[in-house]
Design a protein around this motif. Sequence first.
Motif, short mmCIF file in Angstrom:
data_model
loop_
_atom_site.label_atom_id
_atom_site.label_comp_id
_atom_site.label_asym_id
_atom_site.label_seq_id
_atom_site.Cartn_x
_atom_site.Cartn_y
_atom_site.Cartn_z
N HIS A 203 0.96 -1.22 -0.06
CA HIS A 203 0.05 0.32 0.03
C HIS A 203 0.79 1.43 -0.02
O HIS A 203 1.94 1.17 0.49
N LYS A 204 0.44 2.30 -0.59
CA LYS A 204 1.09 3.64 -0.71
C LYS A 204 1.43 4.17 0.76
O LYS A 204 2.53 4.73 0.95
N ALA A 205 0.46 3.93 1.55
CA ALA A 205 0.43 4.44 3.02
C ALA A 205 1.98 3.78 3.77
O ALA A 205 2.67 4.64 4.23
N LEU A 206 1.89 2.48 3.52
CA LEU A 206 3.02 1.76 4.05
C LEU A 206 4.61 2.06 3.37
O LEU A 206 5.41 2.50 4.21
N GLU A 207 4.30 2.20 2.23
CA GLU A 207 5.76 3.06 1.41
C GLU A 207 6.10 4.18 1.96
O GLU A 207 7.26 4.43 2.41
N ALA A 208 5.05 5.12 2.21
CA ALA A 208 5.30 6.55 2.83
C ALA A 208 5.96 6.28 4.19
O ALA A 208 6.72 7.34 4.54
N GLU A 209 5.25 5.50 4.97
CA GLU A 209 5.78 5.31 6.34
C GLU A 209 7.35 4.84 6.39
O GLU A 209 8.16 5.23 7.27
N ALA A 210 7.48 3.83 5.50
CA ALA A 210 9.09 3.39 5.43
C ALA A 210 9.95 4.42 5.08
O ALA A 210 10.98 4.57 5.70
N GLU A 211 9.56 5.36 4.09
CA GLU A 211 10.25 6.32 3.76
C GLU A 211 10.59 7.23 4.79
O GLU A 211 11.66 7.77 4.94
N ARG A 212 9.69 7.59 5.52
CA ARG A 212 9.72 8.56 6.48
C ARG A 212 10.55 8.14 7.70
O ARG A 212 11.59 8.87 8.42
N VAL A 213 10.58 6.63 7.94
CA VAL A 213 11.56 6.38 9.06
C VAL A 213 12.84 6.08 8.65
O VAL A 213 13.77 6.47 9.49
#
Length: 245
Positions: A203-213
């Motif tokens: 999911h795009k939300a999980l990809e964005a969260e991984a990039e943030r971390v």
Amino acid sequence: MQVKKNPRADLSRKSLIFFQIGLIFVLALVYYGIEWKFNVRETSSISYETAVPELTLEDIPVTEVKELLPPPPPPPIPEFIEVIPDELEVEETEIRSTETNQEERMEKIVEVAEIIEEKIEEKVEAVPFVLIEEVPLYPGCENKGDNEARKKCMSAKINELVRNEFNTSLGDKLNLYGINRIFVIFKIDENGKVTDIKTRGPHKALEAEAERVIKLLPQMMPGKQRNRPVSVLYNLPITFEVKNL
């Protein structure tokens, strides 16, 4: 009582007669064999007939041979030959010698500008984390002696940061039950900064969260290859499970 032999039973007395009789029999048999005649049977003559196909004669068309004409006569030779004067002027080119001597004086001295050697830096591609000669130095891993120990320390520090900062509750909110995997690739450049973050997940939300971390990673001492700072390519899989209660 002694047995006496009858003198009439002694065959050796008549051996000459038996020899003569046998010789006469053998001679008669040989003579009869020589005089024996064999009748030669006449072989029956068999006539063979071969069928030869009839040859069809083709009509050859009669071609007409044209009579060859004699070659045309040569053109007549004119009585007077007109001479055209050659008025074309030919310019002769002068070839000068290129050899010089010490007595000649140079008219102009051409100054040569200063040659500046341009240094072309060799561009080194990003080296995978598992192949780097000197691993980037993560803060807190300075006391590790060898390169392998620093690799393990850096991987442990990054996994600890992801485990503490990644928001796994997003999977429950997005109804992504089961095991979720996000694949992250980033570089640690020649200055030790984290760049070129690429993520791929369900999911795009999980990809964005991984990039943030990943952006929370601190600046490190850059890795080196052949004693030169280079970019290091790091692969990080993030896996977590969301249970459906």
